[in-house]
Design a protein around this motif. Structure first.
Motif, PDB file in Angstrom:
ATOM      1  N   LEU A 177      23.652  84.390 -17.968  1.00 21.18           N
ATOM      2  CA  LEU A 177      24.244  83.113 -19.031  1.00 21.18           C
ATOM      3  C   LEU A 177      25.701  83.437 -19.153  1.00 21.18           C
ATOM      4  O   LEU A 177      26.428  84.357 -19.031  1.00 21.18           O
ATOM      5  CB  LEU A 177      23.448  83.260 -20.300  1.00 21.18           C
ATOM      6  N   GLY A 178      26.176  82.240 -19.764  1.00 19.16           N
ATOM      7  CA  GLY A 178      27.530  82.144 -19.996  1.00 19.16           C
ATOM      8  C   GLY A 178      28.383  81.745 -18.858  1.00 19.16           C
ATOM      9  O   GLY A 178      28.093  81.411 -17.877  1.00 19.16           O
ATOM     10  N   ASP A 179      29.844  82.298 -19.205  1.00 21.80           N
ATOM     11  CA  ASP A 179      30.905  81.823 -18.111  1.00 21.80           C
ATOM     12  C   ASP A 179      30.598  82.570 -16.854  1.00 21.80           C
ATOM     13  O   ASP A 179      31.154  81.828 -15.831  1.00 21.80           O
ATOM     14  CB  ASP A 179      32.210  82.217 -18.503  1.00 21.80           C
ATOM     15  N   ALA A 190      32.329  75.776 -19.089  1.00 21.20           N
ATOM     16  CA  ALA A 190      32.391  77.385 -19.311  1.00 21.20           C
ATOM     17  C   ALA A 190      33.068  77.457 -20.720  1.00 21.20           C
ATOM     18  O   ALA A 190      34.181  77.542 -21.377  1.00 21.20           O
ATOM     19  CB  ALA A 190      33.364  77.992 -18.695  1.00 21.20           C
ATOM     20  N   THR A 191      32.067  76.992 -21.768  1.00 19.49           N
ATOM     21  CA  THR A 191      32.395  77.093 -23.011  1.00 19.49           C
ATOM     22  C   THR A 191      31.224  77.821 -23.955  1.00 19.49           C
ATOM     23  O   THR A 191      30.026  78.080 -23.377  1.00 19.49           O
ATOM     24  CB  THR A 191      32.350  75.637 -23.718  1.00 19.49           C
ATOM     25  N   ALA A 192      31.787  78.243 -25.290  1.00 18.46           N
ATOM     26  CA  ALA A 192      30.984  78.827 -25.972  1.00 18.46           C
ATOM     27  C   ALA A 192      29.664  78.223 -26.482  1.00 18.46           C
ATOM     28  O   ALA A 192      28.620  78.638 -26.813  1.00 18.46           O
ATOM     29  CB  ALA A 192      31.720  79.429 -27.280  1.00 18.46           C
ATOM     30  N   GLN A 193      29.948  76.693 -26.444  1.00 13.45           N
ATOM     31  CA  GLN A 193      28.506  76.065 -26.703  1.00 13.45           C
ATOM     32  C   GLN A 193      27.602  76.198 -25.950  1.00 13.45           C
ATOM     33  O   GLN A 193      26.382  76.326 -26.389  1.00 13.45           O
ATOM     34  CB  GLN A 193      29.144  74.702 -26.965  1.00 13.45           C
ATOM     35  N   ALA A 195      27.051  79.113 -23.872  1.00 14.88           N
ATOM     36  CA  ALA A 195      26.757  80.220 -23.738  1.00 14.88           C
ATOM     37  C   ALA A 195      25.688  80.489 -24.974  1.00 14.88           C
ATOM     38  O   ALA A 195      24.700  81.324 -25.184  1.00 14.88           O
ATOM     39  CB  ALA A 195      28.054  81.278 -24.009  1.00 14.88           C
ATOM     40  N   TYR A 271      33.605  75.542 -37.496  1.00 15.02           N
ATOM     41  CA  TYR A 271      33.642  76.860 -36.968  1.00 15.02           C
ATOM     42  C   TYR A 271      33.099  77.779 -37.935  1.00 15.02           C
ATOM     43  O   TYR A 271      32.211  78.868 -37.540  1.00 15.02           O
ATOM     44  CB  TYR A 271      35.123  77.209 -36.803  1.00 15.02           C
TER      45      TYR A 271
HETATM   46  C1  LIG Z   1      41.712  80.488 -24.882  1.00  8.13           C
HETATM   47  C2  LIG Z   1      40.198  80.139 -25.006  1.00  8.13           C
HETATM   48  C3  LIG Z   1      39.945  79.119 -25.734  1.00  8.13           C
HETATM   49  C4  LIG Z   1      38.544  78.622 -25.788  1.00  8.13           C
HETATM   50  N1  LIG Z   1      38.365  77.718 -26.787  1.00  8.13           N
HETATM   51  C5  LIG Z   1      36.987  77.255 -27.019  1.00  8.13           C
HETATM   52  C6  LIG Z   1      36.465  76.396 -27.605  1.00  8.13           C
HETATM   53  O1  LIG Z   1      37.373  75.883 -28.455  1.00  8.13           O
HETATM   54  N2  LIG Z   1      35.321  76.159 -27.724  1.00  8.13           N
HETATM   55  C7  LIG Z   1      34.271  76.726 -26.925  1.00  8.13           C
HETATM   56  O2  LIG Z   1      33.126  76.214 -26.957  1.00  8.13           O
HETATM   57  N3  LIG Z   1      34.794  77.447 -26.185  1.00  8.13           N
HETATM   58  C8  LIG Z   1      36.066  77.734 -25.924  1.00  8.13           C
HETATM   59  N4  LIG Z   1      36.551  78.510 -25.016  1.00  8.13           N
HETATM   60  C9  LIG Z   1      35.311  79.505 -23.871  1.00  8.13           C
HETATM   61  C10 LIG Z   1      34.530  80.425 -24.709  1.00  8.13           C
HETATM   62  O3  LIG Z   1      35.522  81.473 -25.017  1.00  8.13           O
HETATM   63  C11 LIG Z   1      33.757  80.991 -23.276  1.00  8.13           C
HETATM   64  O4  LIG Z   1      32.970  80.029 -22.799  1.00  8.13           O
HETATM   65  C12 LIG Z   1      32.514  81.882 -24.134  1.00  8.13           C
HETATM   66  O5  LIG Z   1      33.128  83.062 -24.690  1.00  8.13           O
HETATM   67  C13 LIG Z   1      31.759  82.410 -23.032  1.00  8.13           C
HETATM   68  O6  LIG Z   1      30.749  83.377 -23.609  1.00  8.13           O
HETATM   69  P1  LIG Z   1      30.424  84.457 -22.578  1.00  8.13           P
HETATM   70  O7  LIG Z   1      29.585  85.438 -23.365  1.00  8.13           O
HETATM   71  O8  LIG Z   1      29.848  84.013 -21.317  1.00  8.13           O
HETATM   72  O9  LIG Z   1      31.713  85.395 -22.044  1.00  8.13           O
HETATM   73  P2  LIG Z   1      32.724  86.309 -23.003  1.00  8.13           P
HETATM   74  O10 LIG Z   1      32.834  85.843 -24.350  1.00  8.13           O
HETATM   75  O11 LIG Z   1      33.769  86.328 -22.160  1.00  8.13           O
HETATM   76  O12 LIG Z   1      32.094  87.748 -22.978  1.00  8.13           O
HETATM   77  C14 LIG Z   1      31.939  88.264 -22.041  1.00  8.13           C
HETATM   78  C15 LIG Z   1      32.085  90.027 -22.833  1.00  8.13           C
HETATM   79  O13 LIG Z   1      31.423  90.996 -21.596  1.00  8.13           O
HETATM   80  C16 LIG Z   1      32.627  92.031 -21.759  1.00  8.13           C
HETATM   81  N5  LIG Z   1      32.407  92.661 -20.281  1.00  8.13           N
HETATM   82  C17 LIG Z   1      33.143  91.860 -19.008  1.00  8.13           C
HETATM   83  N6  LIG Z   1      32.715  92.815 -18.119  1.00  8.13           N
HETATM   84  C18 LIG Z   1      31.956  93.919 -18.518  1.00  8.13           C
HETATM   85  C19 LIG Z   1      31.655  95.104 -17.930  1.00  8.13           C
HETATM   86  N7  LIG Z   1      31.676  95.278 -16.677  1.00  8.13           N
HETATM   87  N8  LIG Z   1      30.898  95.856 -18.807  1.00  8.13           N
HETATM   88  C20 LIG Z   1      30.834  95.532 -20.034  1.00  8.13           C
HETATM   89  N9  LIG Z   1      31.318  94.493 -20.644  1.00  8.13           N
HETATM   90  C21 LIG Z   1      31.802  93.590 -20.044  1.00  8.13           C
HETATM   91  C22 LIG Z   1      33.900  91.249 -22.026  1.00  8.13           C
HETATM   92  O14 LIG Z   1      34.628  92.273 -22.487  1.00  8.13           O
HETATM   93  C23 LIG Z   1      33.473  90.376 -23.099  1.00  8.13           C
HETATM   94  O15 LIG Z   1      33.286  91.036 -24.189  1.00  8.13           O
HETATM   95  C24 LIG Z   1      37.609  79.351 -25.118  1.00  8.13           C
HETATM   96  C25 LIG Z   1      37.926  80.369 -24.083  1.00  8.13           C
HETATM   97  C26 LIG Z   1      39.397  80.661 -24.072  1.00  8.13           C
HETATM   98  C27 LIG Z   1      39.931  81.582 -23.071  1.00  8.13           C
END
Ligand SMILES: Cc1cc2nc3c(=O)[nH]c(=O)nc-3n(C[C@H](O)[C@H](O)[C@H](O)COP(=O)(O)OP(=O)(O)OC[C@H]3O[C@@H](n4cnc5c(N)ncnc54)[C@H](O)[C@@H]3O)c2cc1C
Length: 314
Positions: A177-179, A190-193, A195, A271
């Motif tokens: 899941l997620g990004d 690829a957003t937090a929403q 994920a 938020y």
């Molecule tokens: C500058 C910026 C602004 C954003 N603003 C918004 C916004 O306003 N609204 C919104 O909805 N989304 C926003 N996003 C996107 C949002 O942050 C992501 O879509 C969301 O965090 C994805 O969640 P995730 O759990 O998939 O990945 P992540 O939140 O990136 O979490 C992945 C985690 O896995 C860890 N990891 C990676 N590889 C490994 C490994 N091999 N072993 C162990 N751990 C590992 C990483 O360190 C990280 O902590 C923004 C992103 C950025 C960069």
């Protein structure tokens, strides 16, 4: 953290009246949400267009191309009103440090740089920057590290392919899941929403998979299988910050649209409300309020320090 450090170095240099610091040149690569939010907030943070110039470079033909029409329009209007130079249909060809530039030593503990650009038509130009910010993403090289080392099926961008159960293709017990994942042909943003909505579905599906496995192994136990849930995305809308007191919000499939100071307050409240625990919500609300007050007082300080217009009384 690094950006905060560099901004405080720039603040110090400007306070000391260092050479070339009367107008800081900022270049941001990538005109997506992050690039536009950064451009407007950084310009404000660095004292406005009198003391800072911001250029936004974007490869596509319009910035915020994945945003809702309303947010794209408000964002584009704000960029124009703030005097931010936006260069669309333009790509970065090369970036080089200017080590011997006299402004580099005055500009902080890093060299200034020149950015070579090319338009879609192949016209080349160069601009220089005290601060260069890259928000255009990165394509991972297939170097066998991290998720790229996995045997799971991936698309051309390295994202793990799943079906609508968020279960990895050709797998019985791996979920993604997620990004880093792609759940359908046209990927979700690829957003937090996305994920955060996927998380409870994956949690349930992992639970259901384990229960079904246990029931399958124990012959005496119930043979009823627990159903895995498909992921259905509910678009709750999008919010963007356009400065300390400005934001734009769309929601309910475009029925709700708001921009300006009211949107900024609402964005902060949303938020805080979306934080996983009440404690985190209170912390987020308090931090964003104190940050807002700090930024306002800094902006007032900048205004006081800027040279007053001389009035000719005669
Ligand atoms: C500058 C910026 C602004 C954003 N603003 C918004 C916004 O306003 N609204 C919104 O909805 N989304 C926003 N996003 C996107 C949002 O942050 C992501 O879509 C969301 O965090 C994805 O969640 P995730 O759990 O998939 O990945 P992540 O939140 O990136 O979490 C992945 C985690 O896995 C860890 N990891 C990676 N590889 C490994 C490994 N091999 N072993 C162990 N751990 C590992 C990483 O360190 C990280 O902590 C923004 C992103 C950025 C960069």
């Amino acid at each position: 953290v690094e950006l905060r450090r560099r901004l405080s170095v720039l603040d110090q240099k400007r306070a000391q009246g260092a050479k070339g610091m009367d107008k800081v040149e900022v270049v941001i690569i990538g005109g997506g949400y992050g690039g536009v939010e950064l451009a407007l907030n950084l310009l404000e943070r660095l004292g406005g267009r009198e003391t800072c110039s911001v250029t936004l470079i974007h490869r596509g033909s319009q910035v915020l191309q994945y945003a809702t029409e309303y947010n794209r329009k408000i964002g584009t209007d704000r960029l124009g009103a703030a005097g931010i130079e936006v260069r669309t249909d333009t790509s970065v060809v090369e970036i080089n440090a200017i080590d011997d530039d006299e402004k580099s030593t005055g500009g902080g503990s890093w060299p200034r740089c020149t950015i070579k650009l090319a338009t879609k038509e192949g016209e080349e130009s160069s601009i220089s920057a005290d601060l260069l910010l890259w928000t255009a993403g990165a394509t991972p090289t297939n170097d066998g590290k991290g998720v790229l080392n996995s045997v799971l099926p991936r698309d051309g961008n390295g994202r793990i392919i799943t079906g609508d159960l968020l279960r990895v293709k050709n797998s019985e017990n791996a979920f993604s899941l997620g990004d880093c994942s792609r759940a359908r042909k046209v990927p979700y943003a690829a957003t937090a929403q996305v994920a955060m909505q996927q998380a409870p579905v994956v949690a349930w599906n992992v639970h259901a998979t384990l229960i079904n496995k246990i029931r399958g192994e124990k012959k005496s136990a119930s043979k009823d299988t627990v159903k895995l849930l498909p992921f259905n995305y509910l678009d709750l809308g999008e919010m963007m910050t356009l400065g300390n007191d400005d934001a734009t919000i769309t929601g309910l499939g475009g029925l709700f649209e708001l921009s300006g100071a009211g949107a900024s307050i609402l964005r902060r409240l949303v938020y805080a409300a979306r934080m996983p625990t009440p404690r985190q919500g209170v912390t987020a609300a308090l931090e964003s309020t104190s940050r807002r007050l700090r930024t306002s007082s800094r902006a007032q300080g900048n205004r006081k320090k800027s040279p007053r217009k001389v009035i000719q009384w005669k």
